[in-house]
Design a protein around this motif. Structure first.
Motif, short mmCIF file in Angstrom:
data_model
loop_
_atom_site.label_atom_id
_atom_site.label_comp_id
_atom_site.label_asym_id
_atom_site.label_seq_id
_atom_site.Cartn_x
_atom_site.Cartn_y
_atom_site.Cartn_z
N ASP A 118 35.74 32.49 50.83
CA ASP A 118 35.15 33.73 51.34
C ASP A 118 35.30 34.87 50.34
O ASP A 118 36.13 34.80 49.46
N VAL A 119 34.52 35.93 50.58
CA VAL A 119 34.58 37.07 49.66
C VAL A 119 35.98 37.67 49.60
O VAL A 119 36.47 37.98 48.52
N THR A 120 36.62 37.83 50.74
CA THR A 120 37.93 38.47 50.74
C THR A 120 38.97 37.58 50.07
O THR A 120 39.81 38.07 49.32
N ILE A 121 38.88 36.26 50.32
CA ILE A 121 39.83 35.34 49.70
C ILE A 121 39.52 35.24 48.20
O ILE A 121 40.42 35.14 47.36
N GLN A 122 38.23 35.31 47.86
CA GLN A 122 37.83 35.27 46.46
C GLN A 122 38.47 36.42 45.69
O GLN A 122 38.99 36.24 44.59
N ALA A 123 38.47 37.60 46.32
CA ALA A 123 39.07 38.76 45.67
C ALA A 123 40.56 38.51 45.43
O ALA A 123 41.09 38.84 44.37
N GLN A 124 41.22 37.89 46.40
CA GLN A 124 42.65 37.58 46.23
C GLN A 124 42.88 36.64 45.05
O GLN A 124 43.74 36.87 44.21
N GLU B 18 33.49 40.50 36.24
CA GLU B 18 34.78 41.05 36.56
C GLU B 18 35.89 40.43 35.72
O GLU B 18 36.85 41.09 35.36
#
Lengths: 403, 400
Positions: free
Chosen positions: B261-267, B295
């Motif tokens: 997921d996007v949020t887990i990807q950011a982590q 990024e």
């Protein structure tokens, strides 16, 4: 053998026997109740079940502007355990959400995986039998239709699935995949059948000679076109697009999104666009709903969600999107941990375990739906001014402190 | 007479249609005889390579090499990795040249099937043998003391490098962990294999510290868990812990966040960036998500149909893309905050990998093709010290 050790073993065996006896007694008491008064037992059981799935809502008044109205929709999946497969709990996949979609517009539904987006789409189509709530399609409650009526309404609501590799039958030629339902629902007379299929295929960017080919001969993008053609062939009014571009490459994604937009313009379609890719959702939808653990936490027009977001979860989601620009410096909010289990959701506001503005009240009380601006709904204590005033908390201070 | 004529024209039309259909079929069709002939020649080639590979006691001089630039960890030099299939040779990687400097992140972008994964597998010597072979070129790997040419390195030596000096994070954390072993054991295995002098308690302590390093709060608990008890993000963290176990000089991350997921990807991305600085290793990041590349990466390599079409620093590629394909890729991605009515899409499809044309592979989909494009495949044209592009549009400018 040592006497003491012997004694220990005997005691432990005795304890075990006791435990087993207790268990048997417990089980027998349950069944005993059943045999004493079966009617009462069953009615009690049903009442307990009903208490969990309380189906309280004020019935909607249909607004002719809206094609689809969803009112307090709930979908619980039972967890079954034990020998008798009794229901021991529920996975609250969708926990009372409401929204409506106007004719000819697109609503985007975003959220992490496991938050219930797909379940919403499927429950609307009545692929699952809903637990509670109301789904009105053109003013008629989909869940109250009988078999015959449902059959009449089926062609009007269609779905495009996520994975084009597994949603097409490998044994059918493409013409048959698209045409099967057309023939079944008698959309066009037999004489015009072939021309009709050709026209639909051309509209979706497929060629006439693709008709006799099988799905394995196509690439991912083309398969997704076949899926869209299959949905479109029934002359639908409403299509649920369940992550239609997630499995595709970037350049193919653009083709499919453009195709969906063109078709909407041409046929006046209404979409429910489910996706976890926020940039795609922003591009295609008019209104957006953000879901978290079965709840709709924010619901507004696309512009408001992306430029004037209110809910802390929306804020975190938006900040997590990677931007294709190496010089872009972002203020990223990283959510700790992962989404909690929907079988045992946190008390109060479900997001409070990961929220950075979490207050005392968040873990105790469920937040209300608050209309910040006309058409902009947020479910968060931060915007419940009356309540915060009574508690003597200044929401701006909390936000400032965190930033 | 006139009636006859009409019949004739109708007949010829039917025949023409059939001929076109047959022609279309022929393009994908190979007779049994032809297929057998191809597989015979394939076997001859692969047998020869395999025989050379299976020799015992290969002298070190054969697979040791010298780096072009000692500041690089890995140098790909004109690498060709082919797959010899029964319907023809697939040139999955066809002359790839780029460097991975020490302590930097190199991003490899491209559509699926463009050879980015095969490039990384060639570096690990994990290409499916015997049909997949690196037939030409050098992959130089700098371990600090020695420089290995991975293409010629025998398997026994590779086993000391793989997992130790270079490691890989795979795309799907669900399928790349073994479901029947506990997490702790799977990390221990790597440590025990490459550090035989470590005692069991040391190994366990190291494993737990690794789990803590990748941000798992309950390290002692996770040590005893099975993969199915963890979420996707946690599993990917475990995969990263396994990759980091021996302080590798290069980590290959093959689409590490695509399944998340996007949020887990950011982590996960934040974690990778942090760790890279901590242990000072290089990352080769393979993905099709341009946002992730922008990024993470310092240098970007854009691949298309087995070849590099553009390479440069991240800033050069994203601020000043030159190749029409790179431009198309960047334009076809919707960006949050940028409202456009219609997304750009690159016309056409990726060409069939078996019968590649002799001219530029992108010519048939290119909107800017010129007459020169019909000629040979364009060479790499230097724009600046770091920026190269394979397109004739810029050759003309250079000459002027």
């Amino acid at each position: 053998m040592d006497k003491r050790a012997m004694h220990g073993i005997i005691i432990s065996v005795q304890k075990k026997v006791c435990d087993v006896r207790k268990k048997i007694r417990k089980f027998a008491s349950g069944t005993g109740k059943f045999f004493k008064n079966p009617k009462k037992y069953i009615s009690d059981y049903k009442a307990a079940k009903k208490a969990i799935i309380s189906d309280v809502y004020t019935p909607l008044v249909h607004n002719p502007e809206n094609l689809l109205e969803v009112n307090n929709l709930k979908m619980y999946f039972p967890i079954k355990a034990g020998l008798l497969k009794r229901t021991v709990g529920y996975v609250r996949a969708v926990d009372g959400i409401s929204f409506n979609i106007k004719k000819g517009t697109t609503m985007g539904l975003v959220g992490e995986s496991g938050c219930g987006k797909t379940t919403v789409g499927r429950t609307i189509l009545r692929l699952y039998k809903r637990t509670g709530g109301q789904v009105l399609f053109e003013g008629r409650d989909i869940n109250k239709l009988n078999k015959k009526q449902l059959r009449l309404i089926r062609p009007k609501i269609q779905i495009v699935f996520q994975d084009p590799y597994s949603s097409l039958s490998p044994r059918m030629p493409v013409g048959e995949i698209i045409g099967e339902a057309v023939r079944e629902h008698k959309i066009v007379p037999k004489a015009k059948f072939n021309d009709y299929i050709t026209k639909i295929m051309n509209d979706c960017g497929l060629q006439d000679y693709h008709k006799d080919r099988y799905p394995h001969e196509f690439s991912g993008g083309q398969r997704q076109r076949i899926c869209i053609a299959r949905a479109l062939a029934l002359n639908p009014k409403f299509i649920v697009c369940d992550e239609p571009v997630s499995a595709l490459d970037v350049s193919i994604q653009a083709q499919i999104i453009n195709l969906l937009k063109d078709l909407q313009r041409e046929y006046g379609l209404t979409y429910l666009f489910i996706s976890h890719d926020l940039s795609v959702v922003e591009h295609i939808s008019d209104t957006v709903g953000v879901m978290y653990l079965g709840d709709l936490v924010e619901y507004a027009s696309t512009e408001m969600i992306f430029h004037n977001y209110k809910h802390p979860y929306t804020e975190a989601l938006l900040s997590a999107i990677p931007m294709p620009d190496p010089t872009y410096k972002m203020n990223r909010i990283i959510l700790e941990g992962s989404i909690p289990s929907p079988a045992n959701p946190p008390s109060g506001c479900k997001f409070h375990t990961r929220c950075r503005y979490c207050m005392d009240i968040c873990s105790k009380q469920k937040p209300k739906v608050i209309e910040v601006e006309p058409g902009h709904q947020v479910v968060c204590h931060l915007y419940d001014k009356e309540q915060l005033n009574s508690l003597g908390i200044d929401p701006e201070e909390i936000v400032k402190h965190e930033k | 007479m006139s009636k006859n004529k009409f019949h004739l024209s109708a007949l010829t039309a039917v025949f023409k249609k059939k001929a076109v259909a047959i022609e279309a079929k022929k393009a994908h069709y190979i007779s049994g005889k032809e297929s057998r002939r191809i597989s015979r020649t394939n076997r001859r080639i692969t047998n020869r390579i395999e025989k050379e590979r299976k020799r015992k006691h290969v002298p070190e001089s054969e697979y040791l090499s010298v780096m072009r630039d000692p500041n690089n960890v890995v140098e790909f030099d004109n690498v060709h990795t082919y797959f010899f299939t029964d319907i023809g040779t697939v040139k999955a990687v066809d002359g790839v040249t780029f460097d991975v400097p020490i302590g930097k992140t190199v991003g490899v972008v491209g559509e699926s099937g463009c050879g980015k994964s095969v490039t990384s597998l060639s570096l690990m010597q994990l290409v499916q043998r015997p049909q997949g072979q690196t037939v030409e070129g050098e992959i130089r790997f700098n371990t600090g003391s020695k420089v290995y040419n991975i293409v010629k390195t025998p398997t026994s030596v590779m086993q000391t490098l793989r997992g130790n000096q270079m490691s890989m994070i795979f795309q799907e954390p669900m399928t790349s962990l073994n479901p029947v072993f506990r997490i702790g054991m799977q990390i221990n295995e790597v440590l025990e294999l490459h550090n035989p002098e470590m005692t069991k308690t040391e190994v366990k302590a190291k494993t737990i510290s690794l789990l803590e390093l990748v941000g798992i709060a309950n390290a002692e608990g996770v040590y005893k868990m099975y993969p199915h008890e963890l979420s996707g993000g946690m599993r990917q963290r475990v995969m990263i812990a396994i990759a980091l176990a021996c302080n590798p000089r290069i980590i290959i991350a093959d689409e590490p966040t695509t399944a998340l997921d996007v949020t887990i990807q950011a982590q996960i991305l934040g974690l990778l960036r942090e760790l890279k600085d901590k242990i000072n290793s290089s990352i080769m990041l393979i993905t099709h998500d341009l946002g992730v590349i922008a990024e993470m990466a310092d240098f970007v390599v854009v691949m298309y149909a087995g070849r590099i079409i553009e390479k440069g620093t991240a800033e050069e590629i994203f601020k000043n893309p030159l190749h029409p394909y790179t431009k198309g890729l960047l334009m076809s991605k919707p960006i949050v905050g940028k409202k456009i009515d219609r997304l750009y899409n690159i016309p056409g499809n990726v060409p069939n990998p078996i019968n590649m044309p002799d001219y530029c592979y992108f010519k048939d989909r290119c909107v800017k093709s010129i007459d020169v494009c019909n000629g040979q495949y364009p060479p790499m044209i230097k724009i600046s010290d770091t920026h190269y592009v394979a397109c004739y549009l810029y050759a003309a400018k250079e000459e002027k």
